[in-house]
Design a protein around this motif. Structure first.
Motif, PDB file in Angstrom:
ATOM      1  N   CYS A  39      -1.790 128.615  73.658  1.00 24.82           N
ATOM      2  CA  CYS A  39      -0.358 128.512  74.722  1.00 24.82           C
ATOM      3  C   CYS A  39      -0.744 128.727  76.077  1.00 24.82           C
ATOM      4  CB  CYS A  39       0.717 129.310  74.276  1.00 24.82           C
ATOM      5  SG  CYS A  39       0.379 130.938  73.958  1.00 24.82           S
ATOM      6  N   TRP A  40      -1.955 129.313  76.213  1.00 19.76           N
ATOM      7  CA  TRP A  40      -2.375 129.630  77.645  1.00 19.76           C
ATOM      8  C   TRP A  40      -2.894 128.176  78.580  1.00 19.76           C
ATOM      9  CZ3 TRP A  40      -1.526 133.898  80.442  1.00 19.76           C
ATOM     10  CH2 TRP A  40      -2.225 133.997  81.667  1.00 19.76           C
ATOM     11  N   ARG A  75       5.624 117.417  79.353  1.00 22.62           N
ATOM     12  CA  ARG A  75       4.926 118.472  79.678  1.00 22.62           C
ATOM     13  C   ARG A  75       5.708 119.928  79.860  1.00 22.62           C
ATOM     14  NH1 ARG A  75       4.726 116.031  84.710  1.00 22.62           N
ATOM     15  NH2 ARG A  75       5.561 117.446  86.601  1.00 22.62           N
ATOM     16  N   LEU A  76       5.173 121.013  79.464  1.00 22.68           N
ATOM     17  CA  LEU A  76       5.936 122.126  79.581  1.00 22.68           C
ATOM     18  C   LEU A  76       6.121 122.997  80.944  1.00 22.68           C
ATOM     19  CD1 LEU A  76       5.116 123.674  75.765  1.00 22.68           C
ATOM     20  CD2 LEU A  76       7.177 122.513  76.627  1.00 22.68           C
ATOM     21  N   ASN A 133      13.217 133.661  69.836  1.00 20.54           N
ATOM     22  CA  ASN A 133      12.783 132.552  70.523  1.00 20.54           C
ATOM     23  C   ASN A 133      13.332 131.266  70.523  1.00 20.54           C
ATOM     24  OD1 ASN A 133      10.315 133.985  70.971  1.00 20.54           O
ATOM     25  ND2 ASN A 133       9.476 133.651  69.176  1.00 20.54           N
ATOM     26  N   LEU A 151       5.822 129.182  77.300  1.00 21.52           N
ATOM     27  CA  LEU A 151       4.747 128.899  76.630  1.00 21.52           C
ATOM     28  C   LEU A 151       4.477 129.647  75.221  1.00 21.52           C
ATOM     29  CD1 LEU A 151       1.978 128.008  79.269  1.00 21.52           C
ATOM     30  CD2 LEU A 151       3.816 126.423  78.356  1.00 21.52           C
ATOM     31  N   TRP A 152       4.757 130.978  75.378  1.00 22.00           N
ATOM     32  CA  TRP A 152       4.404 131.914  74.262  1.00 22.00           C
ATOM     33  C   TRP A 152       5.672 131.653  73.236  1.00 22.00           C
ATOM     34  CZ3 TRP A 152       0.886 135.710  73.098  1.00 22.00           C
ATOM     35  CH2 TRP A 152       1.102 136.587  72.088  1.00 22.00           C
ATOM     36  N   GLN A 153       6.720 131.578  73.813  1.00 18.46           N
ATOM     37  CA  GLN A 153       7.894 131.680  72.951  1.00 18.46           C
ATOM     38  C   GLN A 153       8.277 130.439  72.059  1.00 18.46           C
ATOM     39  OE1 GLN A 153       7.710 132.513  76.232  1.00 18.46           O
ATOM     40  NE2 GLN A 153       8.906 134.344  76.736  1.00 18.46           N
ATOM     41  N   THR A 154       7.657 129.257  72.740  1.00 14.07           N
ATOM     42  CA  THR A 154       7.969 127.667  71.863  1.00 14.07           C
ATOM     43  C   THR A 154       7.089 127.427  70.947  1.00 14.07           C
ATOM     44  OG1 THR A 154       7.086 126.938  74.001  1.00 14.07           O
ATOM     45  CG2 THR A 154       9.497 127.233  73.903  1.00 14.07           C
ATOM     46  N   SER A 155       6.117 128.347  70.488  1.00 16.07           N
ATOM     47  CA  SER A 155       5.126 127.926  69.680  1.00 16.07           C
ATOM     48  C   SER A 155       6.016 127.308  68.243  1.00 16.07           C
ATOM     49  CB  SER A 155       4.374 129.228  69.102  1.00 16.07           C
ATOM     50  OG  SER A 155       3.822 129.560  70.293  1.00 16.07           O
ATOM     51  N   TYR A 156       7.238 127.570  67.947  1.00 12.70           N
ATOM     52  CA  TYR A 156       7.711 127.319  66.596  1.00 12.70           C
ATOM     53  C   TYR A 156       9.148 126.740  67.296  1.00 12.70           C
ATOM     54  CZ  TYR A 156       3.906 129.372  64.289  1.00 12.70           C
ATOM     55  OH  TYR A 156       2.644 129.645  63.849  1.00 12.70           O
ATOM     56  N   SER A 157       9.022 126.004  68.119  1.00 12.07           N
ATOM     57  CA  SER A 157      10.313 125.292  68.532  1.00 12.07           C
ATOM     58  C   SER A 157      10.340 123.969  68.558  1.00 12.07           C
ATOM     59  CB  SER A 157      10.598 125.864  70.068  1.00 12.07           C
ATOM     60  OG  SER A 157      10.575 127.023  70.335  1.00 12.07           O
ATOM     61  N   ARG A 178       2.573 131.879  82.400  1.00 11.14           N
ATOM     62  CA  ARG A 178       1.291 132.617  82.308  1.00 11.14           C
ATOM     63  C   ARG A 178       1.304 133.961  83.201  1.00 11.14           C
ATOM     64  NH1 ARG A 178      -3.441 128.053  82.624  1.00 11.14           N
ATOM     65  NH2 ARG A 178      -2.124 126.369  81.976  1.00 11.14           N
ATOM     66  N   ILE A 182       6.592 119.929  67.862  1.00 11.62           N
ATOM     67  CA  ILE A 182       6.459 121.261  67.483  1.00 11.62           C
ATOM     68  C   ILE A 182       5.032 121.710  67.670  1.00 11.62           C
ATOM     69  CG2 ILE A 182       6.910 122.938  65.438  1.00 11.62           C
ATOM     70  CD1 ILE A 182       8.384 120.772  64.314  1.00 11.62           C
ATOM     71  N   ILE A 183       4.658 122.813  68.452  1.00  9.76           N
ATOM     72  CA  ILE A 183       3.338 123.190  68.663  1.00  9.76           C
ATOM     73  C   ILE A 183       2.549 123.964  67.917  1.00  9.76           C
ATOM     74  CG2 ILE A 183       1.949 124.379  70.453  1.00  9.76           C
ATOM     75  CD1 ILE A 183       3.917 123.507  72.591  1.00  9.76           C
ATOM     76  N   PHE A 184       3.380 124.970  66.861  1.00 11.64           N
ATOM     77  CA  PHE A 184       2.682 125.451  65.911  1.00 11.64           C
ATOM     78  C   PHE A 184       1.255 126.413  66.479  1.00 11.64           C
ATOM     79  CE2 PHE A 184       3.748 122.222  62.720  1.00 11.64           C
ATOM     80  CZ  PHE A 184       4.936 122.685  62.393  1.00 11.64           C
ATOM     81  N   VAL A 185       1.463 127.327  67.650  1.00 10.44           N
ATOM     82  CA  VAL A 185       0.525 128.129  68.228  1.00 10.44           C
ATOM     83  C   VAL A 185      -0.755 127.587  68.441  1.00 10.44           C
ATOM     84  CG1 VAL A 185       0.111 130.544  68.137  1.00 10.44           C
ATOM     85  CG2 VAL A 185       1.528 129.679  66.527  1.00 10.44           C
ATOM     86  N   ILE A 200       3.232 136.318  80.402  1.00  8.85           N
ATOM     87  CA  ILE A 200       2.340 136.848  79.559  1.00  8.85           C
ATOM     88  C   ILE A 200       1.414 137.986  80.564  1.00  8.85           C
ATOM     89  CG2 ILE A 200       0.488 136.358  78.155  1.00  8.85           C
ATOM     90  CD1 ILE A 200       1.753 133.468  77.705  1.00  8.85           C
TER      91      ILE A 200
END
Lengths: 336, 240
Positions: free
Chosen positions: B239-240, A211-212, A199, A217-223, A159, B233-236, A162
């Motif tokens: 993320c906050w 938990r992360l 990413n 958080l931003w970079q792992t949306s498609y991980s 956070r 897999i989180i798929f956006v 970001i």
């Protein structure tokens, strides 16, 4: 204890590595190295010893990653939240970091041989000045290496990262380099500390916590996220193989989701550009003279080109600002 | 040698995929397996042991299926040591079943979870928000019966249809999310902040985690999510 661990895999490990390498291998792996303190309690040793063992495991894991053709690793070394731990533990961790980064400077030759580039991601201003200086030296001295990359997240939370990216973009607006309408997902990504890395394809968290903890958080949306119950100092080659196997099993759906996201981003950017052009045309021509399709298309092309140029110029200025921060930290020592 | 490795890799992945398919099939077709033992075995596979549900037998009365279910929901909620405040449901299925999702939401409400966010990567639920709301209300009536009034629900859906919020009471908040609320939500907040900097209402230095956090919380009504399982897999999802 060295950052670069020499050594070979045994026969069984080598065969397994070759089998895994027949499939897609993650380019970038992120690791939350959790469980050092629990390991120390389990082994009835000092907490600091747990952290030292954790560092040794990192060196070993980096070797495995190289042997598995993974060329970029990001690790969560110290969260901003960790400053809330006891003073004794925080001081111990700062001392350990200072020793390890100083050791890294002694290993220049080896780092050059392997082409290891070290990057430290986080708000370094929160750290003691002597640690900032040694980190800056390590970063500057390995900056040109380009075979493998180790990103150490130190004094980091996602956070914070970001918010810092948003602040940088606002700085760009303040300086007249970009416009608020130029702010996009792609631009924000390029303002993050991790802007030079792709990413992560795979994120591993050890010690069974699911938990992360405010990490990438931003970079792992498609991980692919893999949570493993093993404590970090006990992490083995086979644990890493299991995580890669999980990534390979999810590879197709990940690719599909990324592709879908890329397409929707392109559409979104085009729509944003169109609405900016429409606004500009409205201002220039007023309500009276409608513009034909060809001139609208031309205006769109020229607007897109000028936006790209603005963004390019802003990113150059931002990079210069960041480089200056590191070189300024290095310079007193260079003079000395 | 490379061919041998590739063959072994393909074989390994075929076996793993087969294993995964079988597990998924068992999970989605438990009713086809008659017999109490099978049902229990499959339930054990589906419900993570980590949740530590106690034996339901003790608290479920035998008079009437609906009454039993109703009491059990409350008892399960109370039996959990710590209840999550906010649960995020990320639906990865390509053709999600509204009744299943509504069921999940109603179960969450019934055990006493105050915030439930439903997200899918294609934005299907956002587009068909009212259908999901209707289904939730129907399931609520069906599963909780007369007690349903105790579990009243507030539907939130960010974005264009803000005026359509259906607010009955504030006991449980259901938030329907789409990719627009994820990274794009942060981008929109960033644009807002940049505009205020351009208009000299604030300076870049004023922007920090707290400023961005309050802006995003105001827009998304977000709380920290809680979830279980081991590969994601989180798929956006925001993320906050």
């Amino acid at each position: 204890m060295s950052w670069i661990r020499e050594g070979e895999l045994n026969l069984l490990e080598r065969i397994s590595a070759n089998i895994l390498k027949a499939g897609p291998i993650p380019r970038h792996v992120a690791i939350i190295m959790d469980g050092n303190r629990r390991y120390a309690r389990k082994r009835h040793v000092e907490r600091q010893e747990g952290h030292s063992q954790g560092f040794e495991k990192l060196a070993e894991t980096l070797r495995w990653c190289l042997q598995l053709d993974i060329h970029e690793v990001t690790v969560y070394a110290f969260s901003i939240e960790n400053f809330k731990r006891s003073k004794e533990e925080v001081d111990g961790l700062m001392e350990l970091a200072k020793q390890k980064f100083a050791r890294l400077l002694e290993e220049q030759e080896n780092l050059e041989k392997h082409g290891v580039c070290i990057r430290v991601l986080g708000d370094l201003t929160l750290l003691p000045l002597d640690l900032q200086e040694v980190i800056a030296k390590a970063v500057v001295s390995t900056r040109t290496h380009n075979k493998c990359f180790l990103n150490v997240c130190f004094a980091y939370t996602s956070r914070h990262e970001i918010a810092s990216a948003v602040r940088e973009m606002a700085w760009g607006v303040e300086q007249g380099l970009i416009r608020p309408s130029d702010v996009s997902e792609a631009l924000l990504s390029q303002c993050l500390y991790s802007s030079h890395s792709p990413n992560p394809d795979l994120l591993i968290r050890t010690s069974g916590e699911v938990r992360l903890s405010d990490f990438l958080l931003w970079q792992t949306s498609y991980s692919c996220l893999v949570f493993q119950s093993v404590l970090w100092p006990e992490y083995s080659f086979w644990n890493l193989c299991e995580a890669i196997l999980q990534y390979q099993l999810n590879h197709r759906s990940l690719q599909k989701a990324r592709e879908h996201h890329r397409e929707s981003q392109a559409v979104l950017q085009l729509e944003a550009d169109r609405s900016c052009v429409a606004e500009l045309l409205q201002q220039h021509h007023g309500n009276g003279t409608p513009t034909d399709a060809q001139s609208r298309q031309e205006a769109l092309r020229s607007y897109t080109a000028s936006r790209e140029e603005r963004v390019h110029h802003f990113l150059g200025a931002l990079q210069h600002k960041r480089d200056t921060f590191f070189s300024d930290l290095c310079s007193p020592a260079v003079v000395a | 040698m490379a061919l041998v490795y590739e063959f072994v890799w393909r074989l390994l992945h075929a076996l793993l995929q087969l294993h995964r398919t079988l597990v998924t099939w068992f999970r989605s077709h438990p009713w086809k397996w008659n017999g109490r033992l099978w049902k229990r075995a499959i339930a054990a596979l589906i419900v993570p042991l980590a949740l530590g549900f106690p034996n339901h037998k003790k608290c479920v009365p035998t008079t009437g299926k609906r009454v039993g279910r109703r009491l059990r929901f409350g008892a399960d909620g109370k039996a959990l040591e710590r209840l999550p405040l906010h649960v995020g449901l990320l639906i990865a299925e390509e053709e999600p079943r509204y009744s299943d999702i509504a069921n999940l939401v109603v179960w969450c409400m019934a055990v006493g979870i105050s915030y439930v966010s439903v997200y899918d990567n294609q934005g299907v639920f956002r587009r068909n928000n009212s259908r999901l709301m209707e289904e939730i209300l129907r399931q609520q009536q069906e599963q909780l019966g007369a007690d349903g009034s105790k579990y009243s629900v507030e539907f939130l859906s960010n974005g264009c249809d803000k005026q359509d919020h259906q607010v009955l009471s504030c006991q449980a908040v259901v938030n329907v999310l789409s990719p627009d609320d994820g990274r794009q939500g942060i981008v929109e907040a960033a644009q807002k902040l940049c505009r205020s900097v351009e208009q000299r209402e604030r300076t870049a230095k004023d922007i920090d985690v707290t400023v961005l956090d309050s802006l995003l919380r105001g827009e998304l009504s977000l709380h920290t999510h809680t979830h279980t399982h081991t590969t994601f897999i989180i798929f956006v999802l925001p993320c906050w």
